[in-house]
Design an enzyme around this catalytic site. Structure first.
Site, PDB file in Angstrom:
ATOM      1  N   LYS A 111      41.702  46.104  48.957  1.00  7.23           N
ATOM      2  CA  LYS A 111      42.451  47.364  48.831  1.00  7.23           C
ATOM      3  C   LYS A 111      41.689  48.414  49.642  1.00  7.23           C
ATOM      4  O   LYS A 111      41.276  49.460  49.129  1.00  7.23           O
ATOM      5  CB  LYS A 111      42.575  47.734  47.330  1.00  7.23           C
ATOM      6  CG  LYS A 111      43.537  48.873  47.029  1.00  7.23           C
ATOM      7  CD  LYS A 111      45.007  48.550  47.265  1.00  7.23           C
ATOM      8  CE  LYS A 111      45.860  49.798  47.066  1.00  7.23           C
ATOM      9  NZ  LYS A 111      47.283  49.578  47.441  1.00  7.23           N
ATOM     10  N   ASP A 139      48.408  44.574  47.050  1.00  8.23           N
ATOM     11  CA  ASP A 139      49.808  44.758  46.633  1.00  8.23           C
ATOM     12  C   ASP A 139      50.745  44.028  47.595  1.00  8.23           C
ATOM     13  O   ASP A 139      51.656  43.313  47.183  1.00  8.23           O
ATOM     14  CB  ASP A 139      50.163  46.255  46.516  1.00  8.23           C
ATOM     15  CG  ASP A 139      49.733  47.085  47.724  1.00  8.23           C
ATOM     16  OD1 ASP A 139      48.991  46.558  48.592  1.00  8.23           O
ATOM     17  OD2 ASP A 139      50.138  48.259  47.803  1.00  8.23           O
ATOM     18  N   TYR A 175      34.455  42.935  37.064  1.00 10.85           N
ATOM     19  CA  TYR A 175      34.226  42.184  35.823  1.00 10.85           C
ATOM     20  C   TYR A 175      32.807  42.364  35.299  1.00 10.85           C
ATOM     21  O   TYR A 175      32.563  42.280  34.105  1.00 10.85           O
ATOM     22  CB  TYR A 175      34.469  40.683  36.052  1.00 10.85           C
ATOM     23  CG  TYR A 175      35.883  40.234  35.826  1.00 10.85           C
ATOM     24  CD1 TYR A 175      36.937  40.839  36.506  1.00 10.85           C
ATOM     25  CD2 TYR A 175      36.172  39.199  34.940  1.00 10.85           C
ATOM     26  CE1 TYR A 175      38.233  40.401  36.312  1.00 10.85           C
ATOM     27  CE2 TYR A 175      37.470  38.771  34.739  1.00 10.85           C
ATOM     28  CZ  TYR A 175      38.490  39.371  35.426  1.00 10.85           C
ATOM     29  OH  TYR A 175      39.775  38.944  35.236  1.00 10.85           O
ATOM     30  N   ASP A 178      47.277  34.066  39.390  1.00 10.13           N
ATOM     31  CA  ASP A 178      48.354  33.870  38.408  1.00 10.13           C
ATOM     32  C   ASP A 178      49.714  33.850  39.102  1.00 10.13           C
ATOM     33  O   ASP A 178      50.591  33.061  38.757  1.00 10.13           O
ATOM     34  CB  ASP A 178      48.353  34.977  37.342  1.00 10.13           C
ATOM     35  CG  ASP A 178      47.728  34.506  36.026  1.00 10.13           C
ATOM     36  OD1 ASP A 178      46.825  33.642  36.089  1.00 10.13           O
ATOM     37  OD2 ASP A 178      48.144  34.992  34.956  1.00 10.13           O
ATOM     38  N   ASP A 192      42.013  37.247  40.150  1.00  8.61           N
ATOM     39  CA  ASP A 192      42.588  36.934  38.838  1.00  8.61           C
ATOM     40  C   ASP A 192      44.104  37.111  38.894  1.00  8.61           C
ATOM     41  O   ASP A 192      44.870  36.235  38.472  1.00  8.61           O
ATOM     42  CB  ASP A 192      41.970  37.862  37.782  1.00  8.61           C
ATOM     43  CG  ASP A 192      42.505  37.593  36.386  1.00  8.61           C
ATOM     44  OD1 ASP A 192      42.641  36.407  36.031  1.00  8.61           O
ATOM     45  OD2 ASP A 192      42.808  38.565  35.672  1.00  8.61           O
TER      46      ASP A 192
END
Ligand code: IPM
Ligand code: MN
Length: 365
Positions: free
Chosen positions: A187, A219, A141, A247, A243
């Site tokens: 990751k 993932d 970000y 969600d 983020d």
């Protein structure tokens, strides 16, 4: 206690749910004999319309001067085509960065009255109670270099040792207060920045022998949250993975309209609902105020150490749901559909009732 709260209603449904929040804060303040002052300021699209930028220095000063910041939501179609730095979202990012809010806490909690409203089956969901701790002021970000030209776009994902260490420490501490289980999401099979993250987590783990730690690729973690959300206690991860994962975590609880968040730094704290500005229902008195009211509970808890007040708010929300009241986003057959104002009134009445039951305030002079 003298408390100053900066109110940043923002855009869309932000102002409506902020009104509910203010009503709730006032009624708690009365009982607990708190003297609270509010400073209401513009942020996001509302600030762009007035000042041509999403967050002014003067508003930032008001936030520095406050004991806590409450934010509604920012963004909307009207400002979508502005250039990157001038968008409402840029105001939110600047606010997070300027206040040093490196830790974003997003609880994924199931309200029992509500289990059937989730897109997951009740038996998969039952017993779910975990927290996503998202790093909020670093990662892709904010990484440099960033940009795009006619043929190419680029961003940088980087984390320093200090940035990783402070959020990971907080995560271990949080796991200690909860059920002793920490999942670090990265990751590391592809990204060096994740390998670095993972090595820091492993080193810090040595200070917390009592905590069970596991690493999970982002993932797989996303899939696991949907497959069996009860396996998680505390999830810690970087800005962008957080983020996305938060969600998913939000949705499985039944409605994003229910979830609060706290963004904490060493000196400042900001509280906001996880949901966005919902411009399609703005001004129609249809919004769900629960995430906002629950954010107020987090504020009392984290910023003012008023655990009891926080619990009362949560209980009042649960009671209102058990009584069958629903805003349109969580409405189902057999329940009573109510407006944002009405839902806020009902929750507030329940707060008052619970405070009476628990005899809060009656002995203070
Ligand atoms: C969130 C939002 C923000 C983010 C946007 C509005 C900049 O999606 O708080 O999760 O990506 O952090
Ligand atoms: Mn988001």
């Amino acid at each position: 206690m003298n408390i100053k709260i900066a109110l940043l209603p923002g855009d869309g449904i932000g102002p409506e749910i902020m009104e509910s929040a203010v009503g709730l804060i006032k009624s708690i303040a009365d009982r607990y004999n708190l003297s609270i002052s509010f400073s209401e300021q513009l942020v996001g699209g509302a600030s762009i319309d007035e000042y041509g930028e999403p967050l002014t220095e003067q508003v930032l000063e008001e936030c520095y001067d406050a004991n806590a910041v409450l934010l509604g939501a920012v963004g909307g179609e009207k400002w979508e085509n502005l250039e990157h730095q001038k968008k409402p979202e840029a105001g939110l990012l600047k606010l997070r960065k300027s206040l040093g809010l490196f830790a974003n806490i997003r609880p994924a909690k199931i309200y029992p009255a509500f289990i059937d409203a989730s897109s997951l089956k009740a038996d998969v969901l039952s017993g779910t109670d975990f927290v996503v701790l998202r790093e909020l002021t670093g990662g892709i970000y904010f990484g440099e270099p960033r940009g795009y030209d006619e043929t190419h776009g680029w961003n940088t994902m980087s984390y320093t040792k200090d940035e990783v260490d402070r959020i990971v420490h907080m995560a271990f501490e949080m796991a200690k207060q909860r059920n002793g289980k920490l999942t670090s999401v990265d990751k590391a099979n592809v990204l060096e920045v994740s390998q670095f993250w993972r090595s820091r987590v492993n080193e810090i783990k040595e200070k917390f022998p009592e905590i069970t730690l596991q690493h999970m690729y982002v993932d797989n973690a996303s899939m696991q949250i949907v497959r069996d959300p009860t396996q998680f206690d505390v999830i810690v991860t970087g800005n962008m993975f957080g983020d996305i994962v938060s969600d998913i975590a939000g949705m499985i609880t039944g409605s994003l309209g229910m979830l609060p968040s706290a963004s904490l730094g060493d000196q400042y704290a900001l509280y906001e609902p996880v949901h966005g500005s919902a411009p399609d229902i703005a001004g129609k008195d249809m919004a769900n105020p629960i995430a906002m009211l629950s954010s107020v509970a987090m504020m009392f808890n984290h910023s003012f150490q008023m655990t009891q007040a926080a619990e009362i708010i949560e209980k009042a929300i649960e009671r209102s749901l058990e009584q069958g009241f629903r805003t349109q986003d969580i409405f189902s057959e057999g329940k009573e559909l109510v407006s944002c104002t009405k839902m806020s009134e009902i929750i507030l009445n329940n707060v008052e009732e619970i405070m009476n039951e628990e005899a809060i305030g009656v002995f203070t002079l």
